[in-house]
Motif scaffolding. Structure first.
Motif, mmCIF file in Angstrom:
data_model
loop_
_atom_site.group_PDB
_atom_site.id
_atom_site.type_symbol
_atom_site.label_atom_id
_atom_site.label_comp_id
_atom_site.label_asym_id
_atom_site.label_seq_id
_atom_site.Cartn_x
_atom_site.Cartn_y
_atom_site.Cartn_z
ATOM 1 N N ALA A 4 0.838 -1.206 0.000
ATOM 2 C CA ALA A 4 0.000 0.000 0.000
ATOM 3 C C ALA A 4 0.870 1.252 0.000
ATOM 4 C CB ALA A 4 -0.938 -0.011 1.203
ATOM 5 N N HIS A 8 0.696 4.203 -2.660
ATOM 6 C CA HIS A 8 0.458 5.566 -2.200
ATOM 7 C C HIS A 8 1.470 6.537 -2.819
ATOM 8 C CE1 HIS A 8 -0.909 8.864 0.201
ATOM 9 N NE2 HIS A 8 0.283 9.013 0.754
ATOM 10 N N THR A 67 -5.105 4.898 -0.680
ATOM 11 C CA THR A 67 -3.840 4.182 -0.510
ATOM 12 C C THR A 67 -3.069 4.698 0.698
ATOM 13 O OG1 THR A 67 -2.699 5.644 -2.072
ATOM 14 C CG2 THR A 67 -3.626 3.584 -2.953
ATOM 15 N N ALA A 70 -4.575 3.140 3.765
ATOM 16 C CA ALA A 70 -4.174 1.735 3.854
ATOM 17 C C ALA A 70 -2.713 1.600 4.267
ATOM 18 C CB ALA A 70 -4.406 1.035 2.514
#
Length: 191
Positions: A4, A8, A67, A70
């Motif tokens: 993640a 991101h 993202t 997460a």
């Protein structure tokens, strides 16, 4: 499997790159709108670039939000910096949505009207500033440093408003949205 955190970084770079291009194009287009009597070829190019970049950046912001949530350690929103990043992200989505709506509904000739050009240009630069503030808070969260320097200090704290306050804010936002949709005159293309 891609983490993640990696997703991101990709989403953030995409959003920041597109939004930065939009912000620079808007600032230059505003400068030309205030300087030129007739729009030049460069002015038309900047207008198109700002619109495409704003749409691309707006599409990438939610991906960066999800993202980022997460990828964050812990429970996610337990850090005031992260909470303020999410709030500012939703504000940025609203500002960019309004900027795009104004540009699409009124057409490229809105830049020929000095007052509308000034409003549209300042709105776009405020939206860009909001996204760059979010990026700066991300640097503060991950590396302990911010582009804003000491100006980021107030954003390190947040007020817990609780469920009642959140419901009240949601109702106020829904009422504001409804009033804009039903009471505001419909925009017309500028000739």
């Amino acid at each position: 499997m891609i983490s993640a955190g990696t997703l991101h970084v990709v989403a953030t770079e995409l959003a920041i790159g597109m939004i930065s291009l939009a912000g620079i194009s808007i600032a230059l287009r505003l400068f030309l709108a205030l300087k030129e009597d007739e729009p030049s070829r460069l002015a038309h190019t900047l207008d198109s670039a700002s619109l495409v970049a704003a749409i691309g950046g707006l599409a990438a912001i939610p991906l960066a939000i999800f993202t980022g949530a997460a990828a964050s350690p812990g429970e996610g929103m337990d850090d005031p910096l992260l909470f303020n990043k999410v709030l500012l992200s939703w504000m940025a989505i609203g500002l960019w949505g309004v900027w795009i709506h104004g540009r699409v509904s009124m057409g490229p000739m809105l830049w020929n009207n000095r007052n509308m050009a000034l409003f549209q240009g300042l709105l776009g630069m405020a939206a860009c500033g909001c996204v760059l503030t979010i990026a700066s808070l991300g640097g503060k969260y991950t590396r302990g440093e911010s582009l804003l320097g000491p100006l980021s200090k107030p954003l390190e704290y947040s007020i817990a408003i609780g469920n009642g306050g959140a419901i009240l804010a949601l109702l106020a936002s829904a009422a504001a949205l409804a009033s804009v949709i039903w009471m505001m005159p419909k925009p017309k293309k500028v000739e």
